[in-house]
Design a protein around this motif. Sequence first.
Motif, PDB file in Angstrom:
ATOM      1  N   THR A 201      27.101  27.091 -42.051  1.00 29.72           N
ATOM      2  CA  THR A 201      27.363  27.129 -40.570  1.00 29.72           C
ATOM      3  C   THR A 201      28.113  25.562 -40.366  1.00 29.72           C
ATOM      4  OG1 THR A 201      25.597  28.563 -40.165  1.00 29.72           O
ATOM      5  CG2 THR A 201      26.130  27.376 -38.372  1.00 29.72           C
ATOM      6  N   GLY A 202      27.542  24.664 -40.613  1.00 30.01           N
ATOM      7  CA  GLY A 202      27.967  23.244 -40.563  1.00 30.01           C
ATOM      8  C   GLY A 202      29.458  23.146 -40.831  1.00 30.01           C
ATOM      9  N   PHE A 203      29.858  23.713 -42.091  1.00 28.19           N
ATOM     10  CA  PHE A 203      31.156  23.559 -42.709  1.00 28.19           C
ATOM     11  C   PHE A 203      32.122  24.513 -41.645  1.00 28.19           C
ATOM     12  CE2 PHE A 203      34.511  24.673 -45.931  1.00 28.19           C
ATOM     13  CZ  PHE A 203      34.818  23.462 -46.106  1.00 28.19           C
ATOM     14  N   ILE A 204      31.764  25.879 -41.013  1.00 25.83           N
ATOM     15  CA  ILE A 204      32.491  26.361 -40.318  1.00 25.83           C
ATOM     16  C   ILE A 204      32.581  25.771 -39.100  1.00 25.83           C
ATOM     17  CG2 ILE A 204      32.622  28.499 -39.024  1.00 25.83           C
ATOM     18  CD1 ILE A 204      30.981  29.892 -41.317  1.00 25.83           C
ATOM     19  N   VAL A 205      31.743  25.091 -38.518  1.00 24.06           N
ATOM     20  CA  VAL A 205      31.690  24.442 -37.236  1.00 24.06           C
ATOM     21  C   VAL A 205      32.911  23.196 -37.358  1.00 24.06           C
ATOM     22  CG1 VAL A 205      30.746  22.702 -35.655  1.00 24.06           C
ATOM     23  CG2 VAL A 205      29.579  24.939 -36.333  1.00 24.06           C
ATOM     24  N   LEU A 206      32.726  22.626 -38.530  1.00 25.43           N
ATOM     25  CA  LEU A 206      33.715  21.502 -38.704  1.00 25.43           C
ATOM     26  C   LEU A 206      35.112  22.191 -38.880  1.00 25.43           C
ATOM     27  CD1 LEU A 206      34.091  18.455 -39.501  1.00 25.43           C
ATOM     28  CD2 LEU A 206      33.847  19.063 -41.700  1.00 25.43           C
ATOM     29  N   TRP A 207      35.458  22.944 -39.475  1.00 28.08           N
ATOM     30  CA  TRP A 207      36.743  23.603 -39.866  1.00 28.08           C
ATOM     31  C   TRP A 207      37.272  24.240 -38.248  1.00 28.08           C
ATOM     32  CZ3 TRP A 207      40.483  22.484 -42.653  1.00 28.08           C
ATOM     33  CH2 TRP A 207      40.130  22.098 -43.983  1.00 28.08           C
ATOM     34  N   LEU A 208      36.382  24.895 -37.589  1.00 26.90           N
ATOM     35  CA  LEU A 208      36.656  25.271 -36.261  1.00 26.90           C
ATOM     36  C   LEU A 208      37.117  24.160 -35.215  1.00 26.90           C
ATOM     37  CD1 LEU A 208      34.207  28.198 -35.561  1.00 26.90           C
ATOM     38  CD2 LEU A 208      36.444  28.291 -35.906  1.00 26.90           C
ATOM     39  N   MET A 209      36.476  22.902 -35.259  1.00 28.56           N
ATOM     40  CA  MET A 209      36.703  21.920 -34.377  1.00 28.56           C
ATOM     41  C   MET A 209      38.027  21.300 -34.912  1.00 28.56           C
ATOM     42  SD  MET A 209      34.440  21.676 -31.947  1.00 28.56           S
ATOM     43  CE  MET A 209      35.366  20.000 -31.421  1.00 28.56           C
ATOM     44  N   ALA A 210      38.328  21.328 -36.101  1.00 30.49           N
ATOM     45  CA  ALA A 210      39.787  20.893 -36.625  1.00 30.49           C
ATOM     46  C   ALA A 210      40.669  21.824 -36.126  1.00 30.49           C
ATOM     47  CB  ALA A 210      39.547  20.775 -38.128  1.00 30.49           C
ATOM     48  N   LEU A 211      40.485  22.987 -36.249  1.00 32.58           N
ATOM     49  CA  LEU A 211      41.498  23.968 -35.538  1.00 32.58           C
ATOM     50  C   LEU A 211      41.277  23.719 -33.934  1.00 32.58           C
ATOM     51  CD1 LEU A 211      43.364  26.346 -36.085  1.00 32.58           C
ATOM     52  CD2 LEU A 211      41.114  27.669 -35.771  1.00 32.58           C
ATOM     53  N   ARG A 212      40.361  23.503 -33.352  1.00 32.18           N
ATOM     54  CA  ARG A 212      40.699  23.432 -31.925  1.00 32.18           C
ATOM     55  C   ARG A 212      41.341  22.048 -31.660  1.00 32.18           C
ATOM     56  NH1 ARG A 212      42.061  24.019 -27.399  1.00 32.18           N
ATOM     57  NH2 ARG A 212      40.678  23.247 -25.693  1.00 32.18           N
ATOM     58  N   ILE A 213      40.925  21.082 -32.326  1.00 27.08           N
ATOM     59  CA  ILE A 213      42.034  19.740 -32.086  1.00 27.08           C
ATOM     60  C   ILE A 213      43.448  20.131 -32.155  1.00 27.08           C
ATOM     61  CG2 ILE A 213      42.227  17.530 -32.804  1.00 27.08           C
ATOM     62  CD1 ILE A 213      39.265  17.187 -33.297  1.00 27.08           C
ATOM     63  N   VAL A 214      43.658  20.777 -33.276  1.00 32.01           N
ATOM     64  CA  VAL A 214      45.268  20.917 -33.352  1.00 32.01           C
ATOM     65  C   VAL A 214      45.673  21.705 -32.356  1.00 32.01           C
ATOM     66  CG1 VAL A 214      46.634  22.371 -35.147  1.00 32.01           C
ATOM     67  CG2 VAL A 214      45.130  20.956 -36.182  1.00 32.01           C
ATOM     68  N   VAL A 215      45.145  22.719 -32.142  1.00 32.09           N
ATOM     69  CA  VAL A 215      45.444  23.610 -30.918  1.00 32.09           C
ATOM     70  C   VAL A 215      45.391  22.796 -29.504  1.00 32.09           C
ATOM     71  CG1 VAL A 215      44.909  25.690 -29.349  1.00 32.09           C
ATOM     72  CG2 VAL A 215      44.831  25.961 -31.582  1.00 32.09           C
ATOM     73  N   LYS A 216      44.552  21.902 -29.250  1.00 31.64           N
ATOM     74  CA  LYS A 216      44.601  21.067 -28.219  1.00 31.64           C
ATOM     75  C   LYS A 216      45.824  20.249 -28.328  1.00 31.64           C
ATOM     76  CE  LYS A 216      41.868  18.198 -25.368  1.00 31.64           C
ATOM     77  NZ  LYS A 216      40.644  17.315 -25.112  1.00 31.64           N
ATOM     78  N   VAL A 217      46.130  19.643 -29.550  1.00 31.68           N
ATOM     79  CA  VAL A 217      47.318  18.659 -29.594  1.00 31.68           C
ATOM     80  C   VAL A 217      48.542  19.347 -29.131  1.00 31.68           C
ATOM     81  CG1 VAL A 217      48.470  17.228 -31.052  1.00 31.68           C
ATOM     82  CG2 VAL A 217      46.091  16.898 -30.946  1.00 31.68           C
ATOM     83  N   LYS A 218      48.580  20.633 -29.895  1.00 36.15           N
ATOM     84  CA  LYS A 218      49.899  21.448 -29.670  1.00 36.15           C
ATOM     85  C   LYS A 218      49.970  21.674 -28.263  1.00 36.15           C
ATOM     86  CE  LYS A 218      52.269  25.570 -31.641  1.00 36.15           C
ATOM     87  NZ  LYS A 218      51.969  26.641 -32.326  1.00 36.15           N
ATOM     88  N   ASN A 219      49.002  22.273 -27.554  1.00 36.72           N
ATOM     89  CA  ASN A 219      49.225  22.940 -26.444  1.00 36.72           C
ATOM     90  C   ASN A 219      48.807  22.115 -25.101  1.00 36.72           C
ATOM     91  OD1 ASN A 219      50.168  25.029 -27.633  1.00 36.72           O
ATOM     92  ND2 ASN A 219      47.850  26.139 -27.702  1.00 36.72           N
ATOM     93  N   GLY A 220      48.349  20.962 -25.624  1.00 40.17           N
ATOM     94  CA  GLY A 220      47.653  20.200 -24.420  1.00 40.17           C
ATOM     95  C   GLY A 220      46.432  20.717 -23.667  1.00 40.17           C
ATOM     96  N   ALA A 221      45.850  19.713 -23.076  1.00 41.19           N
ATOM     97  CA  ALA A 221      44.752  20.033 -22.162  1.00 41.19           C
ATOM     98  C   ALA A 221      44.830  20.919 -21.169  1.00 41.19           C
ATOM     99  CB  ALA A 221      43.665  18.663 -22.169  1.00 41.19           C
ATOM    100  N   PRO A 222      43.940  21.661 -20.528  1.00 42.91           N
ATOM    101  CA  PRO A 222      44.131  22.149 -19.147  1.00 42.91           C
ATOM    102  C   PRO A 222      44.111  21.133 -18.036  1.00 42.91           C
ATOM    103  CG  PRO A 222      41.853  22.880 -20.247  1.00 42.91           C
ATOM    104  CD  PRO A 222      42.834  22.095 -21.215  1.00 42.91           C
TER     105      PRO A 222
ATOM    106  N   LEU B 214      30.757  14.409 -31.518  1.00 40.96           N
ATOM    107  CA  LEU B 214      29.529  14.832 -31.948  1.00 40.96           C
ATOM    108  C   LEU B 214      29.664  16.252 -32.923  1.00 40.96           C
ATOM    109  CD1 LEU B 214      26.925  14.556 -29.156  1.00 40.96           C
ATOM    110  CD2 LEU B 214      27.251  13.259 -31.106  1.00 40.96           C
ATOM    111  N   LEU B 215      30.488  17.175 -32.349  1.00 38.87           N
ATOM    112  CA  LEU B 215      30.930  18.376 -33.216  1.00 38.87           C
ATOM    113  C   LEU B 215      31.587  18.026 -34.330  1.00 38.87           C
ATOM    114  CD1 LEU B 215      31.473  20.827 -30.251  1.00 38.87           C
ATOM    115  CD2 LEU B 215      29.831  21.199 -31.866  1.00 38.87           C
ATOM    116  N   ILE B 216      32.109  17.033 -34.527  1.00 37.85           N
ATOM    117  CA  ILE B 216      32.803  16.512 -35.855  1.00 37.85           C
ATOM    118  C   ILE B 216      31.805  15.721 -36.625  1.00 37.85           C
ATOM    119  CG2 ILE B 216      34.704  14.986 -37.042  1.00 37.85           C
ATOM    120  CD1 ILE B 216      36.332  16.317 -34.359  1.00 37.85           C
ATOM    121  N   LEU B 217      31.135  14.547 -36.125  1.00 37.86           N
ATOM    122  CA  LEU B 217      30.268  13.899 -36.794  1.00 37.86           C
ATOM    123  C   LEU B 217      29.153  14.363 -37.433  1.00 37.86           C
ATOM    124  CD1 LEU B 217      30.621  10.628 -34.844  1.00 37.86           C
ATOM    125  CD2 LEU B 217      31.673  10.956 -36.787  1.00 37.86           C
ATOM    126  N   ILE B 218      28.455  15.335 -36.638  1.00 38.63           N
ATOM    127  CA  ILE B 218      27.189  15.779 -37.291  1.00 38.63           C
ATOM    128  C   ILE B 218      27.219  16.651 -38.592  1.00 38.63           C
ATOM    129  CG2 ILE B 218      25.334  17.420 -36.582  1.00 38.63           C
ATOM    130  CD1 ILE B 218      25.501  16.495 -33.727  1.00 38.63           C
TER     131      ILE B 218
END
Length: 85
Positions: free
Chosen positions: A24-45, A69-73
């Motif tokens: 679960t922790g590993f999945i959260v880490l990878w989902l956050m990495a994916l979310r950051i990539v999407v946010k950098v690519k598309n920008g924040a609302p 926190l979702l990355i550091l934990i």
Amino acid sequence: MSWRAEANNFDALTNQLYSGHKLTGFIVLWLMALRIVVKVKNGAPVPVATLTTFERIASGAVHHLFYMLLILIPLTGWAGVSAYG
């Protein structure tokens, strides 16, 4: 899980619980990495126009704190598992 560890009850169920927790922790880490990539690519609302300056600053700070926190934990959990097994 901690109760089972304190009782030295390391059976198949305990192993499954720890493995599920790590997964679960590993999945959260990878989902956050994916979310950051999407946010950098598309920008924040764009923030809602009715927010005050303080509310915009506070919401941005809390948003960034959650990202940290979702990355550091998961990373500290991974470091703990790597160091102590």
